[in-house]
Design an enzyme around this catalytic site. Structure first.
Site, PDB file in Angstrom:
ATOM      1  CG  ASN A 163      -1.776   1.208   1.499  1.00 52.78           C
ATOM      2  OD1 ASN A 163      -1.859   2.212   0.696  1.00 52.78           O
ATOM      3  ND2 ASN A 163      -2.291   1.289   2.512  1.00 52.78           N
ATOM      4  CD1 TRP A 164       3.614   0.997  -3.017  1.00 45.98           C
ATOM      5  CD2 TRP A 164       3.770   2.406  -4.778  1.00 45.98           C
ATOM      6  NE1 TRP A 164       4.323   0.395  -3.756  1.00 45.98           N
ATOM      7  CE2 TRP A 164       4.470   1.200  -5.050  1.00 45.98           C
ATOM      8  CE3 TRP A 164       3.607   3.306  -5.759  1.00 45.98           C
ATOM      9  CZ2 TRP A 164       5.159   0.965  -6.120  1.00 45.98           C
ATOM     10  CZ3 TRP A 164       4.413   3.257  -6.652  1.00 45.98           C
ATOM     11  CH2 TRP A 164       5.257   2.033  -7.185  1.00 45.98           C
ATOM     12  CE  LYS A 165      -0.438   3.165   4.760  1.00 45.35           C
ATOM     13  NZ  LYS A 165      -0.205   3.370   6.121  1.00 45.35           N
ATOM     14  CG  HIS A 207      -5.996   2.093   5.110  1.00 42.26           C
ATOM     15  ND1 HIS A 207      -5.627   2.988   5.951  1.00 42.26           N
ATOM     16  CD2 HIS A 207      -4.992   1.045   4.967  1.00 42.26           C
ATOM     17  CE1 HIS A 207      -4.427   2.616   6.347  1.00 42.26           C
ATOM     18  NE2 HIS A 207      -3.968   1.723   5.663  1.00 42.26           N
ATOM     19  CD  GLU A 266      -3.028   5.560   6.562  1.00 39.65           C
ATOM     20  OE1 GLU A 266      -3.120   5.683   5.311  1.00 39.65           O
ATOM     21  OE2 GLU A 266      -2.206   4.971   7.475  1.00 39.65           O
ATOM     22  CD  GLU A 318      -3.798  -2.505   7.287  1.00 43.65           C
ATOM     23  OE1 GLU A 318      -2.914  -2.808   6.912  1.00 43.65           O
ATOM     24  OE2 GLU A 318      -4.182  -1.584   7.175  1.00 43.65           O
ATOM     25  N   GLY A 342       2.006   2.263  10.515  1.00 47.94           N
ATOM     26  CA  GLY A 342       2.918   3.205  10.467  1.00 47.94           C
ATOM     27  C   GLY A 342       3.579   3.701  11.986  1.00 47.94           C
ATOM     28  CB  SER A 381       4.732  -1.952  12.021  1.00 46.89           C
ATOM     29  OG  SER A 381       4.381  -0.696  12.030  1.00 46.89           O
ATOM     30  N   GLY A 391       2.753  -1.193   4.283  1.00 44.14           N
ATOM     31  CA  GLY A 391       2.666   0.258   3.943  1.00 44.14           C
ATOM     32  C   GLY A 391       4.231   0.719   3.720  1.00 44.14           C
ATOM     33  N   GLY A 392       4.672   1.302   4.929  1.00 46.04           N
ATOM     34  CA  GLY A 392       6.138   1.427   4.736  1.00 46.04           C
ATOM     35  C   GLY A 392       7.174   0.749   3.992  1.00 46.04           C
TER      36      GLY A 392
HETATM   37  P1  PGA Z   1       2.584  -0.057   7.740  1.00 49.68           P
HETATM   38  O1  PGA Z   1       1.078   0.400   6.962  1.00 49.68           O
HETATM   39  O2  PGA Z   1       2.918  -1.193   6.956  1.00 49.68           O
HETATM   40  O3  PGA Z   1       3.287   1.379   7.237  1.00 49.68           O
HETATM   41  O4  PGA Z   1       2.242  -0.052   9.158  1.00 49.68           O
HETATM   42  C1  PGA Z   1       0.237  -0.729   6.633  1.00 49.68           C
HETATM   43  C2  PGA Z   1      -1.007  -0.089   6.130  1.00 49.68           C
HETATM   44  O5  PGA Z   1      -1.418   1.082   6.477  1.00 49.68           O
HETATM   45  O6  PGA Z   1      -1.657  -0.845   5.239  1.00 49.68           O
END
Ligand code: PGA
Length: 256
Positions: free
Chosen positions: A13-15, A99, A101, A171, A177, A217, A238-239
């Site tokens: 997930n590049w966001k 998600h 967010e 999640e 994050g 994470s 994500g990251g």
């Molecule tokens: P993260 O994000 O791996 O940076 O914690 C995961 C996500 O939001 O899908």
């Protein structure tokens, strides 16, 4: 993971990262480092603006392209929005829905998530439905209730036939994050709870076939242990998905 019954899926997930110019190098690296994975499906969920490029670069390789959101209506006067059919037509296969967010910053409710899941399935996209509790909810001991309610709401309009296309991502909000991963036991408990719920609604056979990812994470150091759990069928990353080597290492762990 349990490959006998269901696909293992690692999705990045590049966001809101990577301009098309920046994306080119990362897509090339993902293509060269991840495309050989035989035992797991690899997906990159890129910003809308990067989709045409991602589809072009990843054409003829095993890595699929995903989006990070869609609009709940099929078309019409919704300035600035993107529909399921537009994504499908552009070559997208997966779409992240709900998600945390989006729930947190854009007010997405369980009802809206359910509508979006319906649109995705109508367009023959595979929704990756995100569910998870906040730290406060975990501390209050209501994690399973919260996640259970999110799962039920998201599936409210989904027929047994369409369930086969659905992916869940557990999640925990506090792990996204933050560098703080859920312990393997915590992640496995909730993923198992999600499967149990699906079994109650759709039966044992259907529930065995659903891919349930962990996200929050997840990285090259903890992926192997998380994926050793039978009910954790992959990851939403994500990251670590912004660094080709780290992402490839997670794909490798899933491909063992
Ligand atoms: P993260 O994000 O791996 O940076 O914690 C995961 C996500 O939001 O899908």
């Amino acid at each position: 993971m349990n490959r006998r019954y269901r696909k293992t899926i690692i999705a990045g997930n590049w966001k809101m990262n990577m301009t098309p110019t920046e994306a080119r190098a990362l897509l090339d690296a993902v293509k060269s480092q991840c495309a050989k994975a035989k035992w797991c499906e690899v997906v990159v969920c890129v910003p809308y603006i990067d989709i045409p490029l991602a589809v072009r670069v990843l054409k003829d390789c095993r890595v699929s392209v995903g989006a990070q959101n869609l609009h709940q209506e099929t078309n019409g006067a919704f300035t600035g929005e993107i529909s399921a059919n537009m994504l499908k037509d552009a070559g997208v296969k997966y779409v992240i829905i709900g998600h945390s967010e989006r729930r947190q910053y854009f007010g997405e409710t369980d009802a809206l998530v359910s509508q979006k899941v319906g649109r995705a399935l109508d367009a023959e996209l595979r929704p990756i439905i995100c569910v998870g509790e906040t730290l406060q909810q975990r501390d209050m001991g209501v994690t399973l209730e919260i996640v259970g309610a999110q799962v039920k709401a998201a599936l409210s309009g989904v027929t047994a036939d369409k369930l086969r296309r659905v992916v869940f991502a557990y999640e925990p909000v506090w792990a996204i994050g933050t560098g703080r991963t859920a312990s393997t036991e915590q992640a496995a408990e909730v993923c198992n709870h999600i499967r149990t719920l699906i079994r109650k609604i759709y039966g044992a056979r259907a529930s065995r076939g659903v891919t349930i990812q962990y996200g929050g994470s997840m990285n090259d150091a903890n992926a192997k242990e998380l994926l050793s759990e039978l009910d954790i069928d992959g990851g939403l990353i994500g990251g670590a998905s912004l660094k080709a080597e780290a992402f490839a290492a997670i794909v490798n762990a899933a491909n063992q």
